[in-house]
Design a protein around this motif. Structure first.
Motif, PDB file in Angstrom:
ATOM      1  N   ILE A   1      16.755 -41.607  19.534  1.00 25.33           N
ATOM      2  CA  ILE A   1      15.456 -41.943  18.935  1.00 25.33           C
ATOM      3  C   ILE A   1      15.133 -40.883  17.885  1.00 25.33           C
ATOM      4  O   ILE A   1      15.201 -39.690  18.168  1.00 25.33           O
ATOM      5  CB  ILE A   1      14.344 -41.986  20.000  1.00 25.33           C
ATOM      6  N   PRO A   2      14.781 -41.295  16.650  1.00 22.44           N
ATOM      7  CA  PRO A   2      14.487 -40.306  15.609  1.00 22.44           C
ATOM      8  C   PRO A   2      13.313 -39.405  15.991  1.00 22.44           C
ATOM      9  O   PRO A   2      12.387 -39.817  16.691  1.00 22.44           O
ATOM     10  CB  PRO A   2      14.138 -41.167  14.384  1.00 22.44           C
ATOM     11  N   SER A   3      13.377 -38.180  15.521  1.00 28.66           N
ATOM     12  CA  SER A   3      12.271 -37.248  15.748  1.00 28.66           C
ATOM     13  C   SER A   3      11.094 -37.586  14.833  1.00 28.66           C
ATOM     14  O   SER A   3      11.224 -38.376  13.889  1.00 28.66           O
ATOM     15  CB  SER A   3      12.734 -35.822  15.482  1.00 28.66           C
ATOM     16  N   ALA A   4       9.967 -36.965  15.088  1.00 30.79           N
ATOM     17  CA  ALA A   4       8.770 -37.201  14.261  1.00 30.79           C
ATOM     18  C   ALA A   4       9.027 -36.797  12.810  1.00 30.79           C
ATOM     19  O   ALA A   4       8.582 -37.480  11.873  1.00 30.79           O
ATOM     20  CB  ALA A   4       7.585 -36.419  14.830  1.00 30.79           C
ATOM     21  N   LYS A   5       9.769 -35.714  12.591  1.00 28.55           N
ATOM     22  CA  LYS A   5      10.062 -35.277  11.223  1.00 28.55           C
ATOM     23  C   LYS A   5      10.961 -36.280  10.507  1.00 28.55           C
ATOM     24  O   LYS A   5      10.788 -36.534   9.312  1.00 28.55           O
ATOM     25  CB  LYS A   5      10.715 -33.894  11.248  1.00 28.55           C
ATOM     26  N   GLU A   6      11.920 -36.841  11.233  1.00 27.08           N
ATOM     27  CA  GLU A   6      12.797 -37.847  10.627  1.00 27.08           C
ATOM     28  C   GLU A   6      12.019 -39.101  10.252  1.00 27.08           C
ATOM     29  O   GLU A   6      12.238 -39.695   9.187  1.00 27.08           O
ATOM     30  CB  GLU A   6      13.933 -38.198  11.591  1.00 27.08           C
ATOM     31  N   ILE A   7      11.088 -39.522  11.100  1.00 28.34           N
ATOM     32  CA  ILE A   7      10.254 -40.695  10.801  1.00 28.34           C
ATOM     33  C   ILE A   7       9.384 -40.423   9.583  1.00 28.34           C
ATOM     34  O   ILE A   7       9.218 -41.274   8.708  1.00 28.34           O
ATOM     35  CB  ILE A   7       9.378 -41.061  12.017  1.00 28.34           C
ATOM     36  N   GLU A   8       8.824 -39.229   9.517  1.00 29.68           N
ATOM     37  CA  GLU A   8       7.978 -38.869   8.377  1.00 29.68           C
ATOM     38  C   GLU A   8       8.778 -38.875   7.080  1.00 29.68           C
ATOM     39  O   GLU A   8       8.280 -39.269   6.026  1.00 29.68           O
ATOM     40  CB  GLU A   8       7.372 -37.485   8.611  1.00 29.68           C
ATOM     41  N   ARG A   9      10.033 -38.454   7.174  1.00 25.42           N
ATOM     42  CA  ARG A   9      10.877 -38.363   5.985  1.00 25.42           C
ATOM     43  C   ARG A   9      11.487 -39.709   5.585  1.00 25.42           C
ATOM     44  O   ARG A   9      11.507 -40.070   4.399  1.00 25.42           O
ATOM     45  CB  ARG A   9      11.989 -37.346   6.222  1.00 25.42           C
ATOM     46  N   ASN A  10      11.944 -40.487   6.555  1.00 27.37           N
ATOM     47  CA  ASN A  10      12.719 -41.687   6.259  1.00 27.37           C
ATOM     48  C   ASN A  10      12.017 -42.996   6.588  1.00 27.37           C
ATOM     49  O   ASN A  10      12.499 -44.062   6.208  1.00 27.37           O
ATOM     50  CB  ASN A  10      14.057 -41.651   7.016  1.00 27.37           C
ATOM     51  N   GLY A  11      10.896 -42.937   7.320  1.00 31.55           N
ATOM     52  CA  GLY A  11      10.235 -44.165   7.727  1.00 31.55           C
ATOM     53  C   GLY A  11      10.924 -44.799   8.930  1.00 31.55           C
ATOM     54  O   GLY A  11      11.799 -44.200   9.556  1.00 31.55           O
ATOM     55  N   ILE A  12      10.512 -46.033   9.234  1.00 30.10           N
ATOM     56  CA  ILE A  12      11.022 -46.743  10.406  1.00 30.10           C
ATOM     57  C   ILE A  12      11.665 -48.055   9.972  1.00 30.10           C
ATOM     58  O   ILE A  12      11.069 -48.825   9.212  1.00 30.10           O
ATOM     59  CB  ILE A  12       9.894 -47.043  11.417  1.00 30.10           C
ATOM     60  N   ASP A  13      12.875 -48.289  10.468  1.00 32.13           N
ATOM     61  CA  ASP A  13      13.517 -49.586  10.310  1.00 32.13           C
ATOM     62  C   ASP A  13      13.111 -50.433  11.521  1.00 32.13           C
ATOM     63  O   ASP A  13      13.508 -50.147  12.653  1.00 32.13           O
ATOM     64  CB  ASP A  13      15.039 -49.431  10.252  1.00 32.13           C
ATOM     65  N   LEU A  14      12.297 -51.473  11.297  1.00 33.39           N
ATOM     66  CA  LEU A  14      11.731 -52.231  12.409  1.00 33.39           C
ATOM     67  C   LEU A  14      12.804 -52.849  13.290  1.00 33.39           C
ATOM     68  O   LEU A  14      12.727 -52.792  14.523  1.00 33.39           O
ATOM     69  CB  LEU A  14      10.810 -53.332  11.874  1.00 33.39           C
TER      70      LEU A  14
END
Length: 275
Positions: free
Chosen positions: A203-216
């Motif tokens: 599961i991506p970290s919070a920093k990765e989500i902030e940087r790359n967004g979410i693929d639904l």
């Protein structure tokens, strides 16, 4: 003809010429082309703007203007411009913009109302008003509220709402979790991973989500995988609890039997003591 008659003739001729000219309209032959700004027109009406667009970003030149009264005090115009979206002196940095002006307002590309912009070099079309972009088509990619789609087929700058969204995944749906060969961390190993990384494995970290967004699609598949793994952990723990309960029950039965034997022994001892 005496001088008096000559003067009268000239006056009559001048009046006739004035009367005819006041009602005259420009007329052209039925064949041939008309050129404005060019001596070699290629179509029935060929207009050429000889003034060059400046080399700086934002420079522009006006190509055409059609205007008409739209009431007692306002006039609306359809203006077409060439303008530069970046510094340069060739067509690579030129865009064509068709916009609406009202009276003396909104008479530049940057201020035009309900404009339509075309970029022939970058293959972009966009629609908007003043500095706001409503819709764009960027090399086949659609942007809502933005021109820069960042390579995505659909990019929305802002919130969106839909009655239904269907995501078709190219990867496998995680039913493979239930295969006997699927590897899983022990709960102790999982505990150590969470302590160290502060998120679940894969599961991506919070920093990765902030940087790359979410693929639904991928995110939903990964969440389902974690739910399925959690289900397996629960099943495993339930089996362990059932086994432990069985052992506890066996111990209780043995203790009950020992208590009964002990009770009988105590009673036998008491009877012997009274003999």
């Amino acid at each position: 003809m005496n001088n008096k008659m000559k003067v009268q003739f000239l006056i009559v001729t001048a009046c006739i010429c004035y009367h005819v000219s006041s009602f005259a309209q420009n007329t052209f032959p039925q064949s041939g082309n008309v050129g404005i700004g060019t001596t070699v027109p290629e179509t029935k009406l060929h207009v050429f703007q000889s003034a060059k667009v400046g080399v700086n970003e934002g420079d522009y030149t006006s190509l055409s203007k059609f205007a008409a009264s739209c009431g007692t005090s306002n006039a609306l115009s359809n203006n077409m411009f060439l303008f530069r979206d970046s510094p340069g002196d060739d067509w690579w940095s030129i865009r064509l913009l068709d916009g609406i002006g009202i009276d003396v307002s909104f008479q530049t590309p940057a201020l035009s109302k309900t404009w339509w912009m075309r970029d022939p070099y970058d293959d972009i079309q966009a629609w908007g008003t003043a500095s706001s972009t409503y819709l764009s088509i960027n090399r086949g990619n659609i942007g809502v509220g933005t021109i820069d789609t960042k390579g995505y087929k659909l990019a929305v700058a802002g919130n969106m709402i839909a009655e239904s969204v269907k995501v078709k995944l190219r990867s496998n749906w995680p039913d493979y979790v239930f295969e006997p060969s699927h590897p899983m961390l022990s709960l102790g190993e999982l505990n150590e991973f969470i302590k160290k990384n502060k998120h679940l494995p894969e599961i991506p970290s919070a920093k990765e989500i902030e940087r790359n967004g979410i693929d639904l699609g991928e995110t939903n598949a990964m969440l389902l995988k974690k739910i399925e793994e959690l289900t397996l952990y629960l099943i495993q723990k339930d089996k362990e609890l059932e086994s432990a309960y069985g052992r506890i029950q066996d111990h209780e039965d043995r203790l009950n039997k020992m208590e009964m034997r002990l009770s009988e022994t105590v009673k036998s001892t008491e009877r012997l003591s009274h003999l």
